[in-house]
Design a protein around this motif. Structure first.
Motif, PDB file in Angstrom:
ATOM      1  N   GLN A 166       0.877  -1.175   0.000  1.00 61.66           N
ATOM      2  CA  GLN A 166       0.000   0.000   0.000  1.00 61.66           C
ATOM      3  C   GLN A 166       0.916   1.227   0.000  1.00 61.66           C
ATOM      4  OE1 GLN A 166      -1.670   1.739   3.781  1.00 61.66           O
ATOM      5  NE2 GLN A 166      -3.521   0.709   3.031  1.00 61.66           N
ATOM      6  N   HIS A 183      -3.506  -1.773  -2.537  1.00 64.27           N
ATOM      7  CA  HIS A 183      -3.394  -3.094  -3.143  1.00 64.27           C
ATOM      8  C   HIS A 183      -2.527  -3.098  -4.416  1.00 64.27           C
ATOM      9  CE1 HIS A 183      -6.439  -3.812  -0.275  1.00 64.27           C
ATOM     10  NE2 HIS A 183      -7.491  -3.584  -1.024  1.00 64.27           N
ATOM     11  N   ILE A 205      -9.402  -6.363  -6.257  1.00 62.82           N
ATOM     12  CA  ILE A 205      -9.012  -7.059  -5.031  1.00 62.82           C
ATOM     13  C   ILE A 205     -10.031  -6.796  -3.926  1.00 62.82           C
ATOM     14  CG2 ILE A 205      -7.257  -7.200  -3.220  1.00 62.82           C
ATOM     15  CD1 ILE A 205      -5.145  -6.787  -5.365  1.00 62.82           C
ATOM     16  N   VAL A 216      -6.491  -9.814   2.768  1.00 65.29           N
ATOM     17  CA  VAL A 216      -5.318  -8.945   2.628  1.00 65.29           C
ATOM     18  C   VAL A 216      -5.033  -8.309   3.984  1.00 65.29           C
ATOM     19  CG1 VAL A 216      -4.389  -6.864   1.542  1.00 65.29           C
ATOM     20  CG2 VAL A 216      -5.750  -8.467   0.186  1.00 65.29           C
ATOM     21  N   MET A 258      -1.332 -10.997   0.515  1.00 63.20           N
ATOM     22  CA  MET A 258      -2.654 -11.451   0.101  1.00 63.20           C
ATOM     23  C   MET A 258      -2.605 -12.972   0.011  1.00 63.20           C
ATOM     24  SD  MET A 258      -4.872 -10.563  -3.365  1.00 63.20           S
ATOM     25  CE  MET A 258      -3.584 -11.126  -4.492  1.00 63.20           C
TER      26      MET A 258
END
Length: 273
Positions: A166, A183, A205, A216, A258
C-alpha cells in the motif's frame, strides 16, 4: 395476446428446448461424445429438460443462447466430464445446474467466465466431488467480470501468500498518513517482464475480499529477503515519490500480503484450478 404474456413465454421456452434437444441429437460431435460418455449424455439431456426451460424465458440474449446450447455446449460439457468414471456420474443439483446454465446463457462469449461455469458444472456432475460444488459459487462467478476471472486465478492457485503493498503519504510527525494507492501487486508482462500498470486492480481485489475469496493484511508481511524488492521500482511508486510533497510529508509503502481463504481454496477446487 400481449408479447410478454406468461403463457406465450412458456410455450416459446418449450419450443426452444425441443429445438435444443433435436439439434444436440443431430450433432455428430455429441453422438461421438455419447459413444464414450453415455451416462453423461443422459445427464445432459435431463439437465436441459429440467433446467433450460425456465432459464430461456428470462434470457435477454435469446438467439445467441439458443445457438450456444444447441451447438457448442453439449460437446464442451462432455469434454469437461470425460474423465469422470461412468459409475460416478450424477445429475447435478438443480440449485447449481440451474443458475450455472443461466450464467452460461449470458457469458458464453467470455472464455474466462465460461470456463469457470463449465468446470463448476462438471464438478457437480462428479459424485466424488459434487459436495465441493456449492450454490454460492455460481453467485461468486456472476459477480466477477472477465478480467477478474483471469487475474483471480493467480491468487487462487498460489499455495503461499502473495506480497502486496500500500503506498501512502506519511505526514509530518509520523503519526498519520494518507493512502495514495491501495493493493499494489508486482504485475509484469509475461513476455518482456516489464511492469504493467492496471488502475482497476485495487477495486478488483476489494471485490475478491468482499466475496470471501482472499484476505489482505498490512499489519503483517512476508519475511523473505526479496519479497518486496520490486516495490520501490514500480512505476506507481516512482511517480508518486517524485511528486512535490508539502510540509515534509514522505511517500512510503507499507508491506502486506494477500492469500486465499478457506472458501477461496474450495472455490478454486470446484472450478478446476
Amino acid at each position: 395476446m400481449p408479447e410478454d404474456d406468461p403463457l406465450k413465454v412458456a410455450k416459446d421456452s418449450v419450443s426452444l428446448v425441443a429445438e435444443v434437444i433435436k439439434a444436440a441429437g443431430d450433432n455428430p460431435q455429441v453422438k461421438e461424445a455419447a459413444g464414450n460418455l453415455g451416462h453423461t449424455a443422459v445427464t445432459l439431456t435431463k439437465t436441459i429438460n429440467n433446467v433450460l426451460v425456465p432459464l430461456a424465458a428470462i434470457n435477454f440474449a435469446f438467439d445467441k443462447a439458443r445457438a450456444y446450447f444447441s451447438g457448442q455446449f453439449p460437446q464442451e460439457i462432455a469434454e469437461k466430464a470425460e474423465s469422470i468414471p461412468p459409475e460416478h456420474i450424477v445429475e447435478p443439483k438443480a440449485s447449481i445446474a440451474g443458475p450455472t446454465l443461466q450464467g452460461l446463457a449470458f457469458t458464453h462469449e467470455e472464455p474466462n467466465l465460461k470456463e469457470m461455469y463449465l468446470n463448476l458444472l462438471a464438478t457437480a456432475m462428479d459424485g466424488r466431488s459434487a459436495s465441493t460444488a456449492h450454490p454460492a459459487f455460481v453467485e461468486i462467478i456472476k459477480q466477477l467480470d472477465s478480467e477478474d476471472a483471469r487475474l483471480v486465478r493467480v491468487a487462487l492457485q498460489s499455495p503461499v501468500a502473495i506480497p502486496i503493498v500500500q503506498i501512502h503519504r506519511k505526514l509530518k510527525g509520523g503519526a498519520e498518513y494518507q493512502v495514495l494507492t491501495q493493493h499494489l501487486l508486482n504485475l509484469t508482462d509475461s513476455t518482456t517482464n516489464a511492469p504493467v500498470e492496471d488502475p482497476q486492480i485495487p477495486a478488483m481485489i476489494d471485490n475478491w475480499i468482499r466475496l470471501g475469496l482472499v484476505e489482505v493484511a498490512y499489519d503483517k508481511y512476508l519475511t523473505g529477503p526479496t519479497s518486496y524488492a520490486w516495490a520501490d521500482q514500480r512505476p506507481e511508486f516512482l511517480r508518486l515519490s517524485q511528486t512535490s510533497q508539502l510540509d515534509g510529508a514522505k511517500v512510503e509503502y507499507q508491506k502486506g500480503y494477500m492469500q486465499r481463504t478457506e472458501l477461496g481454496k474450495r472455490f478454486a477446487k470446484a472450478i478446476g484450478l
